[in-house]
Design an enzyme around this catalytic site. Sequence first.
Site, PDB file in Angstrom:
ATOM      1  N   VAL A  61      38.948  36.526  36.920  1.00 42.40           N
ATOM      2  CA  VAL A  61      39.556  36.229  35.627  1.00 42.40           C
ATOM      3  C   VAL A  61      41.045  36.493  35.763  1.00 42.40           C
ATOM      4  O   VAL A  61      41.469  37.335  36.551  1.00 42.40           O
ATOM      5  CB  VAL A  61      38.969  37.049  34.452  1.00 42.40           C
ATOM      6  CG1 VAL A  61      37.539  36.646  34.174  1.00 42.40           C
ATOM      7  CG2 VAL A  61      39.076  38.532  34.709  1.00 42.40           C
ATOM      8  N   SER A  62      41.852  35.775  34.992  1.00 47.97           N
ATOM      9  CA  SER A  62      43.294  35.847  35.205  1.00 47.97           C
ATOM     10  C   SER A  62      44.022  36.821  34.297  1.00 47.97           C
ATOM     11  O   SER A  62      45.124  37.246  34.618  1.00 47.97           O
ATOM     12  CB  SER A  62      43.920  34.464  35.063  1.00 47.97           C
ATOM     13  OG  SER A  62      43.584  33.917  33.810  1.00 47.97           O
ATOM     14  N   THR A  63      43.436  37.234  33.180  1.00 47.78           N
ATOM     15  CA  THR A  63      44.160  38.132  32.292  1.00 47.78           C
ATOM     16  C   THR A  63      43.461  39.477  32.209  1.00 47.78           C
ATOM     17  O   THR A  63      42.243  39.578  32.377  1.00 47.78           O
ATOM     18  CB  THR A  63      44.275  37.544  30.863  1.00 47.78           C
ATOM     19  OG1 THR A  63      42.969  37.482  30.288  1.00 47.78           O
ATOM     20  CG2 THR A  63      44.916  36.173  30.878  1.00 47.78           C
ATOM     21  N   GLN A  66      40.715  39.477  29.516  1.00 47.68           N
ATOM     22  CA  GLN A  66      39.423  38.956  29.989  1.00 47.68           C
ATOM     23  C   GLN A  66      38.728  39.995  30.865  1.00 47.68           C
ATOM     24  O   GLN A  66      37.520  40.162  30.800  1.00 47.68           O
ATOM     25  CB  GLN A  66      39.621  37.672  30.783  1.00 47.68           C
ATOM     26  CG  GLN A  66      40.003  36.475  29.967  1.00 47.68           C
ATOM     27  CD  GLN A  66      40.353  35.294  30.871  1.00 47.68           C
ATOM     28  OE1 GLN A  66      40.978  35.450  31.915  1.00 47.68           O
ATOM     29  NE2 GLN A  66      39.948  34.115  30.450  1.00 47.68           N
ATOM     30  N   GLN A 100      43.564  38.729  37.853  1.00 53.69           N
ATOM     31  CA  GLN A 100      44.335  38.168  38.961  1.00 53.69           C
ATOM     32  C   GLN A 100      44.529  36.667  38.765  1.00 53.69           C
ATOM     33  O   GLN A 100      43.580  35.950  38.481  1.00 53.69           O
ATOM     34  CB  GLN A 100      43.614  38.403  40.298  1.00 53.69           C
ATOM     35  CG  GLN A 100      43.405  39.854  40.641  1.00 53.69           C
ATOM     36  CD  GLN A 100      44.696  40.526  41.045  1.00 53.69           C
ATOM     37  OE1 GLN A 100      45.534  39.951  41.724  1.00 53.69           O
ATOM     38  NE2 GLN A 100      44.862  41.766  40.598  1.00 53.69           N
TER      39      GLN A 100
END
Length: 185
Positions: A61-63, A66, A100
Amino acid sequence: RTREDRNFPNFLHSASLSEDHRIGGAKSALFTKRPLSEQRPSTQNFFAKEPTVKVIGYCRVSTEEQATQGVSLLAQEAKVRQYCDLYGHDLAEVVVDAGQSAKTLDRPGLARVLAALDKGGLEGVVILKLDRLTRSGRDLGYLLETYFTKNALLSVMEHTDTSTAGGRFVLNLLISVSQWEREVI
């Protein structure tokens, strides 16, 4: 196989043409199902009792939001596990990169997955979607050339498998869309 049989797509090999339905000596499109015992072996064993391929799962997940909520990571891992169960793959572990971005390959979880492939003993990586791995055409090209020529990259949502030419083709089309999405966002 006869010349006529070679003109039919590969997915039709599990079905056979009925001999009673010939028109002018040519086979018609009416099929009868062959018994499982007579079907050609497939690269994917849908009814596997024993694991067919040893794989590692990868979720991202990017945030941070999340990552801390965990819903997205849990959902990704559940889908990866279900996919492996369905196709009889032996899932060694699921590696997670929380919070990430896919803009770069410099991620601790991805580094662990790639190191595991280098070490040997694994035959592929299972991801939920291609954009969980990368959104860069250049990075995908690097990964395909370096890691996924001898190992399979299996995407659950896009139904792609890089161990086939068709899978590699579709994967390259999908990464172009992912890269466009990243640039637009």
